[in-house]
Design an enzyme around this catalytic site. Structure first.
Site, PDB file in Angstrom:
ATOM      1  N   ARG A 186       0.906  -1.097   0.208  1.00 31.65           N
ATOM      2  CA  ARG A 186      -0.027  -0.210   0.023  1.00 31.65           C
ATOM      3  C   ARG A 186       0.934   1.186  -0.114  1.00 31.65           C
ATOM      4  O   ARG A 186       0.575   2.236  -0.700  1.00 31.65           O
ATOM      5  CB  ARG A 186      -0.915   0.112   1.123  1.00 31.65           C
ATOM      6  N   HIS A 242      -6.503  -0.638  -7.015  1.00 31.12           N
ATOM      7  CA  HIS A 242      -5.913  -1.736  -6.353  1.00 31.12           C
ATOM      8  C   HIS A 242      -5.259  -1.727  -5.048  1.00 31.12           C
ATOM      9  O   HIS A 242      -5.155  -0.660  -4.553  1.00 31.12           O
ATOM     10  CB  HIS A 242      -4.839  -2.530  -7.619  1.00 31.12           C
ATOM     11  N   GLU A 243      -4.865  -2.866  -4.300  1.00 35.34           N
ATOM     12  CA  GLU A 243      -4.568  -2.925  -3.166  1.00 35.34           C
ATOM     13  C   GLU A 243      -5.415  -2.231  -1.904  1.00 35.34           C
ATOM     14  O   GLU A 243      -4.997  -1.585  -1.062  1.00 35.34           O
ATOM     15  CB  GLU A 243      -3.013  -2.268  -2.873  1.00 35.34           C
ATOM     16  N   GLY A 244      -6.600  -2.586  -2.297  1.00 32.59           N
ATOM     17  CA  GLY A 244      -7.705  -2.032  -1.593  1.00 32.59           C
ATOM     18  C   GLY A 244      -8.209  -0.595  -1.989  1.00 32.59           C
ATOM     19  O   GLY A 244      -7.323   0.184  -2.222  1.00 32.59           O
TER      20      GLY A 244
END
Lengths: 597, 597
Positions: A306, A449-451
């Site tokens: 993140r 992406h990645e949350g």
């Protein structure tokens, strides 16, 4: 391409040395081999390779996106060539232990290195950075044998790694993954299922691909508590480390994206029976750590990823800003609003206030974003290597609360910088003859992406600021107060006062939200909370920067000061209506009946 | 594609009939042939053709952008086929006089028609809409003979038209165009020069292309006062109206854009000697109106085009919103924040507050943008056909002040709706398997063409609000006050009070800015002024909508009311810090030394 269009070395040096004083890390045993000289040398090396080997094929890789021929993923050849240079320079293992082939670089230096590559070519740089995140997870959670088998080839750049979490029906909600892993008599597992959005999931760039796969072992708990983590190599590995037979994991499709096209993104099928390792179908997997703890391990990697996503968003915004700045200095058009004499020569467009507004705003976003990302990376070093346990704990807590912001704030505002870069170029910026439109398309992935942005908001308000009885927010408020205290008696006392007031408001609003008595109401507007907190944090880091510049004279420092003033006068005031909305426990969205749309 | 994914007929009917009461226009002589039935019939027709003939090739035209083969621009064949259907239905001449082959539709109805096509396929719809704008300009300013020669073939869809203003070195600054037009003995002109960004500048879609070209006659005044307007047809026209020899205007290149790819965009060379009309080189042109008044004529068209750009931006945002809404109702993922039982079935993502936030915000932007565009079109009708001269004058003034907002506000917020539409789709929205990424790319053009965002800000603050001794702003404030007065005693008195206060602030801030004593300071932050004024205007039109909905019950009206509440509580508060910044006469941007970047 000129290095000065990729990233600002001057700014990086300021942040690393004048602000974060990274060479002091060399006093710690882990970094004892490092010094200002070795740090500068590795950044010199990285910037040269990024500019000479990554930037030149950024557009080419966008125009010729990955495609499949005879079952093999085809990339433009420049990608493999660049990654070879990258690995040969030892950059694939920057932060790893020396005994694993690494350089034992501080995280903050490693992130400065990666930012060069992300700015030069986000698509090609994703392959090694995913691989590094994979290796870091293994080092932290895998068995010594697993580490010895898989990490050194990744450190050498011979093998690449992926993270395989999402499935077509389960992205944000990992509780719903259905990939199954069944224990075999020999202690290995056989996996069956489908994974979606797997970056670097298949290609011919490396001898092997090490997938880290989330799956459920039958009989385990429902939801996220029943998720385990497995190593699933594309090719099985013989005892001597050589490549063995093909595992039963195959490419099921490529995703065709708006941007970020250089990074192949795949749908992978596990256990379809296309290959038969050991004579029978099923993808062979090796459990990492303990059963059912997979998500915890993966979050170790996710936090790193993140921060990396945030830095990638900053890098794209940064290079877009530098291109726009260069264009604005050279492109002439029109005359000042007070001197419209048509006989006068046109001026460079940077002379127009609105162009300067976009550039100054962008400067405040991208330099603020870079400060945020490097600050977080510095906290990782602190978390891992501070002498005092209390310091490590404090760094850990602060990092936890900053991570959703470090991911989302640059994804939002770096993209605004890319939007401004197009606008500064006018019609030219909208064409593919200039690079800024690609940066804009590339960066649009980062809030997803990645949350997603929404997930980060829930993470911050729902978990991070309340964890440990509110320790997260407390540590953040203390860190901000420590800075504002130092501003007393400087030209920045007013900015410090603004930040003190906003921080107090943020703390009070957080308490109000959590005393709503209805979690739906508390969390309804979590994205607004995320954005408000993000601006306060970046405002704080702008104060940090100008305090580091106190007493220094010259254009560079004056630019820092003006960008900080911009952030104070133009950006921080956005926060007040956001906090007021939150404090009112507004339910406009919550009460919108789905039938009313 | 389902019509309900393109545009909301229910909303359009509400705006046209329940709010703007367009059928009352039928009382006026020009529109005497029209009625609710004819209006509904033409919208039925337009929506059907848009959905059946334009929407299906929207992606195809994006994937196969215009390219040149043997000197001819190649488009996918669906474009010509769709435009044929469009013209055969009589839609190419909706607003023109019946004697020119038109339908004499009110502008507000014609804009409702065009919005369907823009939402279905912005690229293909640009050809006829540019042609219409061209025809309108000729009707307003060309000689009767010129009108008779050029307008009917355009009304029939046999000839297309362009606007050729910009040059490679002169986009926003038309004062610097260098295309020359030299008077010939026969009263015609010969043009030489290069025009950039010419949409529809060359193609094989029509028998002829009528370029309207800005150029300078040697010896005229410098700057914009020396610009004249010329008709330059691709093929000369014989006296009997038939196509004659090839004029000396040739395609010099195509621009390759990020989006909006279906519309071919060209670099055109005039007078290169490639063709020799009348036996010698030079592009034959015919003066429109008087010499040196070209920019004035062109602005007649530009104002129409700017409202059209705003509606295009709204249309793209609108269709993106409808796609996101549809996806959010059907895609399941995760569980409510208060019920995370993994054994429970996942919910449709519209149940998640953050998804609903994005949808509600988008609804407020696109329905607000559509109201703004149709309101302006209604003002055009008022300006042209109101019985009372004072009413026409008032409509003209209000339209002048609203035009920069009608162009820029939807270009900014419609794009935010497209951004949200991607985000609602998650990773899928970032792929080219879903249409929302194209809408986002397409819409990014709108803040650039027909006057950039910055140019609109200068137009609003520098010209429109101060023209006629401040008549522009006064008329706007009166219009807002007339609405807020009607809100007394309703549920909307608080929104009315907010708008009254913001309008008073806007008036006061305008005075403060213009009393700065330094035009550089007055105009430094004109973009912020534009954005603040835009939100106030759209807030006002939301109040107009909910007052029109007073007493009506049902989901549709409840949705209008909740969107208005959203705009009141979430959007209008953005304006206060903007006005405070403006009132402080902030010079942060102005004082940013270009050396400090």
């Amino acid at each position: 391409m000129r290095a000065s269009l990729v990233l600002s070395r001057r700014d990086l040096d300021f942040l690393l040395h004048e602000w974060l004083e990274v060479e002091t890390l060399a006093k710690r045993p882990r970094f004892a081999e490092h010094s200002r000289e070795t740090i500068d040398a590795v950044i010199d090396l990285a910037s040269r390779i990024a500019v000479e080997h990554f930037a030149p094929h950024n557009r080419t890789a966008d125009e010729h996106e990955p495609h499949v021929v005879d079952g093999r993923v085809q990339l433009v050849p420049e990608v493999a060539a660049a990654l070879r240079v990258f690995a040969d320079a030892g950059l694939a293992a920057g932060t790893l232990d020396e005994e694993l082939g690494g350089m034992q670089l501080p995280q903050v230096v490693a992130k400065a290195v990666t930012t060069w590559f992300q700015a030069a070519n986000i698509g090609s740089s994703a392959y090694p950075f995913l691989t590094m995140a994979n290796a870091h997870l293994l080092v932290a959670h895998a068995s010594p044998e697993q580490v010895q088998t898989y990490v050194p080839p990744m450190a050498e750049g011979r093998w690449f790694g992926t993270m395989a979490l999402s499935e077509p029906q389960a992205g944000s909600s990992l509780a719903d993954i259905t990939t199954r892993a069944e224990l075999q008599d020999d202690g290995t597992y056989r996996l069956t299922g489908t994974k979606m959005w797997i970056s670097g999931g298949d290609h011919e760039l490396s001898e092997n691909i090490v997938h880290l796969v989330l799956a459920k072992v039958p009989g385990g708990p429902a939801g996220v508590k029943g998720i385990s983590l497995f190593i699933v190599p594309k090719h099985l590995v013989a005892d001597d480390g050589s490549i063995g037979e093909r595992n039963d994991v195959v490419l099921a499709g490529l995703n065709h994206k708006m941007g970020y096209r250089g990074t192949t993104n795949t749908l992978l099928a596990f256990g379809e029976g296309v290959h038969t390792p050991g004579g029978r179908p099923g993808a062979v997997g090796y459990l990492v750590g303990e059963q059912h703890r997979g998500l915890t391990y993966m979050f170790h990697m996710m936090n790193e990823a993140r921060i990396g996503v945030g830095l990638g968003a900053t890098a794209l915004g940064y290079t877009g800003y530098l291109h726009a700045l260069d264009y604005a200095r050279t492109r002439t058009q029109g005359r000042p609003v007070t001197g419209k004499d048509p006989a006068a020569a046109p001026v460079a467009i940077i002379e127009h206030a609105d162009v300067r507004r976009m550039l100054l705003a962008s400067k405040s976003y991208v330099e603020g974003g870079l400060a945020l990302g490097l600050y977080c990376a510095r906290l990782v070093d602190e978390e891992q290597t501070a002498e005092d346990a209390a310091d490590r704990e404090r760094a850990h807590t602060l990092l936890e609360v900053l991570t959703p912001i470090a991911k989302s704030w640059p994804s939002q505002w770096g993209l605004v910088a890319n939007d401004h870069a197009i606008q500064v170029h006018g019609g030219y910026g909208y064409t593919r003859d200039f690079p800024v439109e690609q940066f804009y398309r590339d960066n649009r992935l980062n809030p997803i992406h990645e949350g997603t942005h929404g997930i980060q908001g829930l993470d911050l308000l729902g978990r991070k600021v309340v964890m440990g009885g509110g320790a997260g927010l407390r540590v953040l408020a203390e860190a901000i107060a420590a800075t504002t205290t130092r501003a007393a008696g400087t030209d920045w006392a007013d900015l410090a006062a603004d930040l003190d007031a906003l921080t107090a408001d943020l703390v009070r609003v957080t308490a109000t939200l959590w005393s709503a008595g209805d979690v739906d109401v508390t969390l309804a507007n979590a994205s607004v909370y995320l954005e408000a907190a993000g601006h306060v944090v970046v405002g704080w880091l702008w104060l940090e920067q100008v305090l580091a510049a106190e007493g220094s004279t010259g254009d560079f420092y004056d630019g820092k000061r003006q960008a900080a003033r911009y952030f104070q006068r133009w950006e921080l005031p956005r926060v007040r209506p956001q906090l007021a909305l939150l404090e009112s426990l507004d339910t406009t969205v919550l009460r919108m009946d789905t039938g009313w749309f």
